[in-house]
Write an enzyme that holds these catalytic residues in place. Structure first.
Site, PDB file in Angstrom:
ATOM      1  N   GLY A 142      36.365  43.330  53.565  1.00  0.00           N
ATOM      2  CA  GLY A 142      35.492  42.167  53.721  1.00  0.00           C
ATOM      3  C   GLY A 142      34.057  42.602  53.657  1.00  0.00           C
TER       4      GLY A 142
ATOM      5  N   CYS B   6      29.466  35.699  45.752  1.00  0.00           N
ATOM      6  CA  CYS B   6      30.198  35.812  47.014  1.00  0.00           C
ATOM      7  C   CYS B   6      29.507  36.822  47.917  1.00  0.00           C
ATOM      8  CB  CYS B   6      31.629  36.268  46.762  1.00  0.00           C
ATOM      9  SG  CYS B   6      32.574  36.411  48.291  1.00  0.00           S
TER      10      CYS B   6
ATOM     11  N   SER C 104      45.776  38.490  34.610  1.00  0.00           N
ATOM     12  CA  SER C 104      45.367  37.483  35.591  1.00  0.00           C
ATOM     13  C   SER C 104      45.625  36.057  35.132  1.00  0.00           C
ATOM     14  CB  SER C 104      43.887  37.672  35.938  1.00  0.00           C
ATOM     15  OG  SER C 104      43.113  37.655  34.751  1.00  0.00           O
TER      16      SER C 104
ATOM     17  N   ASP D 261      42.623  31.751  31.019  1.00  0.00           N
ATOM     18  CA  ASP D 261      42.204  32.832  31.919  1.00  0.00           C
ATOM     19  C   ASP D 261      41.883  32.224  33.283  1.00  0.00           C
ATOM     20  OD1 ASP D 261      41.683  35.373  32.812  1.00  0.00           O
ATOM     21  OD2 ASP D 261      39.926  35.721  31.558  1.00  0.00           O
ATOM     22  N   ASP D 262      41.800  33.078  34.289  1.00  0.00           N
ATOM     23  CA  ASP D 262      41.596  32.562  35.647  1.00  0.00           C
ATOM     24  C   ASP D 262      40.138  32.208  35.930  1.00  0.00           C
ATOM     25  OD1 ASP D 262      41.443  35.646  35.697  1.00  0.00           O
ATOM     26  OD2 ASP D 262      40.362  35.003  37.472  1.00  0.00           O
TER      27      ASP D 262
ATOM     28  N   CYS E  18      38.517  45.214  49.106  1.00  0.00           N
ATOM     29  CA  CYS E  18      39.319  46.352  49.520  1.00  0.00           C
ATOM     30  C   CYS E  18      40.716  45.939  49.910  1.00  0.00           C
ATOM     31  CB  CYS E  18      38.667  47.044  50.711  1.00  0.00           C
ATOM     32  SG  CYS E  18      36.975  47.546  50.409  1.00  0.00           S
TER      33      CYS E  18
ATOM     34  N   CYS F  92      39.418  32.696  51.725  1.00  0.00           N
ATOM     35  CA  CYS F  92      38.841  32.820  50.376  1.00  0.00           C
ATOM     36  C   CYS F  92      39.791  32.240  49.330  1.00  0.00           C
ATOM     37  CB  CYS F  92      38.594  34.297  50.086  1.00  0.00           C
ATOM     38  SG  CYS F  92      38.134  34.627  48.379  1.00  0.00           S
TER      39      CYS F  92
HETATM   40  P1  AMP Z   1      33.271  38.170  32.717  1.00  0.00           P
HETATM   41  O1  AMP Z   1      33.359  38.939  31.462  1.00  0.00           O
HETATM   42  O2  AMP Z   1      32.197  38.700  33.622  1.00  0.00           O
HETATM   43  O3  AMP Z   1      33.141  36.688  32.491  1.00  0.00           O
HETATM   44  O4  AMP Z   1      34.615  38.423  33.514  1.00  0.00           O
HETATM   45  C1  AMP Z   1      35.661  37.521  33.526  1.00  0.00           C
HETATM   46  C2  AMP Z   1      36.957  38.260  33.734  1.00  0.00           C
HETATM   47  O5  AMP Z   1      36.877  39.063  34.890  1.00  0.00           O
HETATM   48  C3  AMP Z   1      38.125  37.318  33.900  1.00  0.00           C
HETATM   49  O6  AMP Z   1      39.113  37.702  32.965  1.00  0.00           O
HETATM   50  C4  AMP Z   1      38.609  37.532  35.305  1.00  0.00           C
HETATM   51  O7  AMP Z   1      40.010  37.653  35.342  1.00  0.00           O
HETATM   52  C5  AMP Z   1      37.958  38.803  35.765  1.00  0.00           C
HETATM   53  N1  AMP Z   1      37.380  38.702  37.116  1.00  0.00           N
HETATM   54  C6  AMP Z   1      36.948  37.636  37.765  1.00  0.00           C
HETATM   55  N2  AMP Z   1      36.461  37.959  38.991  1.00  0.00           N
HETATM   56  C7  AMP Z   1      36.582  39.279  39.109  1.00  0.00           C
HETATM   57  C8  AMP Z   1      36.291  40.217  40.142  1.00  0.00           C
HETATM   58  N3  AMP Z   1      35.744  39.847  41.291  1.00  0.00           N
HETATM   59  N4  AMP Z   1      36.602  41.522  39.915  1.00  0.00           N
HETATM   60  C9  AMP Z   1      37.129  41.898  38.756  1.00  0.00           C
HETATM   61  N5  AMP Z   1      37.425  41.071  37.756  1.00  0.00           N
HETATM   62  C10 AMP Z   1      37.170  39.771  37.906  1.00  0.00           C
END
Ligand code: AMP
Length: 466
Positions: free
Chosen positions: A110, A391, A291, A353-354, A9, A243
Site C-alpha cells: 500500500g 493513485c 489482462s 483491454d482492461d 506489492c 481499490c
Molecule cells: P499505457 O501504455 O500506459 O496506456 O498502458 C496500458 C496498459 O498497461 C494496459 O494494457 C494495462 O493492462 C496495463 N496497466 C494498467 N495499469 C497498470 C499498472 N498499474 N501497472 C502495470 N500495468 C498497468
C-alpha cells in the site's frame, strides 16, 4: 516527489509451520504479478529473526540453499514493485529493525499519504532512516511509541499513519497482520496443516493447498502466537474504500478478494456490460493478453461475436510497465505481443483491454493489428472507465498530466491510438456490477479521493487537479 514512493506489492505470512520460509517462497511466487522489482523473506525460529532479500524475481532470488538459511515456524515475505528513483536493494522488504522490545520485521503493501510529514517529525526526534520507502516510517513509529506493551505501540503507530496499508509484522514469537480502516488493499487469512497463512491474494493459498478462512477486515489487527489467533479492531474510518482497480487489472483472475469475490468473474461481467454499452458490428473479439482476456470473453459471450486469440504474448518477459525508462517501454510492447495474421487478415476486429493509462500500449496494438495482422477495422474496447486520476494509495499510475484521459476526451484518444472506434466501460456500468460499490475507491475514474492528503501533499494534489 511522492510519486517516487508508490508501491504495488504482495505480502505473505505464515505462523506455525515447520516449513514456514518454503511456504512463504511459494506464496510470493504466486504473488509475483504484484511486484517484480525485488523480494525478501524474514523468518523466525522463536529466538532469532533471519532475513534474506534481493533485487529480482522470487524464483531467481531464492534457492534451496538460501531458503535453508531461513529456519523457523514463522515467516513473512514481500514482493516489491516501485517506480524509478527508489529502485534499490535498501528499499526491498521485509524491513528488519532492533529496538527496545526486541527485533521485528515488517512487510507492507500500500501507500501512505502522510509518510513525508511523519518522516520529518521522526527525523527531528533523532530517527535515522535506512531507506526511502514509506514503510520504514511504520517501523520508527512503533519504536518511538510512548510506553505500553508491543501491541499498544503498534496501535499507536498505525493510528498515526494515513493511507493504504496491508501490513505484516513478524516478531520472534508472533505474527501480526494489520489492514487499514478503509480496506484499500486486499488481505486474506487462510489455514494449511493447522498453520495460519496470510496473503495479499488467495491465489497464494491455492498453490500451497491452504484453505481461505476470511479477509483480514478493514481496521483490524490480528495477532497470531502460541495463544492462537486474537483479533481487534482499533482503527475506524468514515467509510470503506477498497481499490476497484484490483478487480480491473491488478489482482490475478483466479484470486478471490474483498469478501471472496472472484476476479475473473468480475472481469467477465465488466466485458459483458461493455458489450451492452458499446456494441459494434465486427467479425472477431480478441483480448490484449493477459489482462484483457476475461473481459474479452465476457464481451464475446454478450455480443455473440466469436472470441479468439489474435495476439500472442511471449510469457518470458516481465510486464513492459515495470521497466522504469520510457525508451525500454516502447520496445516492450513489440517484444511482448505478436499478431496472428491468419486469424486477423481482412477482418473487423474488436480488441479488448482492461485500461488505457498513457495510451502507448493501445496505440502500438492498433498499429500492430493493422500492419502486422492485416485487420480491416480495429475497434478498441476498454473494460474500465477512462483513467483520469493518479493513485496515491499504491497502484502505480503516472502523474495526472501523463494520464491520457485526464487531458483528452474519448474522441481525441481514439485519434491518438488510431482506432476506428473507441469505447470505455461507463462508471455507472462498473458500479452496478461491483456489489456494494459505495465501499470502493474509484478515485482513478472520478477524482473522488476517499483518504485526504495532509500538508504539502494536499498542495501537490491541488496542483495536479488544475
Ligand atoms: P499505457 O501504455 O500506459 O496506456 O498502458 C496500458 C496498459 O498497461 C494496459 O494494457 C494495462 O493492462 C496495463 N496497466 C494498467 N495499469 C497498470 C499498472 N498499474 N501497472 C502495470 N500495468 C498497468
Amino acid at each position: 516527489m511522492f510519486h517516487d514512493m508508490h508501491e504495488e506489492c504482495g505480502v505473505f505470512g505464515v505462523y506455525g509451520h515447520p516449513e514456514a520460509s518454503n511456504l512463504t517462497y511459494l506464496g510470493l511466487y504466486a504473488l509475483q504479478h504484484r511486484g517484480q522489482e525485488g523480494a525478501g523473506i524474514c523468518s523466525s525460529d522463536g529466538r532469532h529473526l533471519h532475513l534474506d532479500k534481493s533485487m529480482g524475481l522470487v524464483a531467481d532470488i531464492f534457492s534451496e540453499k538460501r531458503l535453508k538459511k531461513l529456519p523457523g515456524h514463522i515467516a513473512i515475505g514481500h514482493n516489491r514493485y516501485s517506480t524509478a528513483g527508489s529502485s534499490v536493494l535498501k528499499n526491498v522488504q521485509p524491513i528488519m529493525a532492533n529496538f527496545a522490545l526486541g527485533p521485528l520485521a515488517i512487510a507492507h503493501n500500500g501507500n501512505l499519504v502522510n509518510a513525508i510529514e511523519l518522516r520529518e517529525e521522526l527525523e527531528k526526534e533523532g530517527a535515522i532512516f535506512q531507506s526511502t520507502s514509506d514503510s520504514e516510517v511504520i517501523v520508527h513509529l512503533i519504536a518511538h511509541a510512548k510506553g505500553g506493551d508491543f501491541y499498544e505501540r503498534v496501535i499507536q503507530a498505525i493510528k498515526q499513519i494515513s493511507g493504504a496499508f496491508s501490513l505484516l509484522i513478524l516478531r520472534e514469537k508472533e505474527l501480526i497482520a494489520v489492514r487499514d480502516a478503509y480496506g484499500v488493499r486486499p488481505l486474506s487469512l487462510g489455514q494449511v496443516d493447522g498453520a495460519y497463512v496470510i496473503a495479499s491474494e488467495t491465489c497464494a493459498f491455492d498453490l500451497i493447498g491452504a484453505l481461505y478462512i476470511r479477509d483480514i477486515e478493514p481496521g483490524e489487527v490480528v495477532i497470531i502466537n502460541e495463544n492462537g489467533l486474537q483479533a481487534m479492531r482499533p482503527l475506524v474510518a468514515p467509510r470503506h474504500a477498497s481499490c476497484i482497480f484490483e478487480f480491473i487489472y491488478f489482482s490475478r483472475p483466479d484470486s478471490c478478494i474483498f469478501g471472496s469475490q472472484n476476479v475473473n468473474d468480475m472481469r467477465k461481467k465488466f466485458g459483458a456490460q461493455l458489450a451492452k454499452e458499446s456494441a459494434v458490428e465486427a467479425d472477431l473479439v480478441i483480448p490484449v493478453p493477459d489482462s484483457g482476456v476475461p473481459a474479452a470473453l465476457g464481451f464475446s459471450e454478450e455480443s455473440k461475436i466469436p472470441f479468439d486469440f489474435g495476439l500472442i504474448r511471449n510469457h518470458y518477459i516481465g510486464r513492459t510497465f515495470i521497466e522504469p525508462k520510457q525508451a525500454i517501454r516502447h520496445f516492450g510492447v513489440k517484444i511482448k505481443l505478436n499478431p496472428v495474421k491468419k486469424l486477423l487478415e481482412g477482418k473487423r476486429i474488436i480488441v479488448v483491454d482492461d485500461s488505457i493509462v498513457r495510451g502507448t500500449t493501445s496505440k502500438k496494438i492498433v498499429k500492430m493489428l493493422r500492419e502486422g495482422g492485416g485487420a480491416k477495422e480495429v475497434h478498441v474496447r476498454i473494460s474500465s472507465p477512462p483513467t483520469i486520476g493518479p493513485c496515491f494509495y499504491g497502484i502505480d499510475t503516472p502523474t495526472r498530466h501523463e494520464l491520457i484521459a485526464a487531458t483528452h476526451d474519448v474522441e481525441e484518444i481514439r485519434k491518438h491510438i488510431t482506432a476506428d472506434t473507441l469505447s470505455y466501460l461507463s462508471l455507472d456500468g462498473l458500479k452496478n456490477i461491483v456489489p456494494e460499490s459505495h465501499n470502493y475507491c474509484t478515485a482513478c475514474f472520478d477524482n473522488n479521493y476517499p483518504i485526504s492528503f495532509p500538508g504539502e501533499q494536499l498542495e501537490q494534489m491541488e496542483l495536479f487537479l488544475k
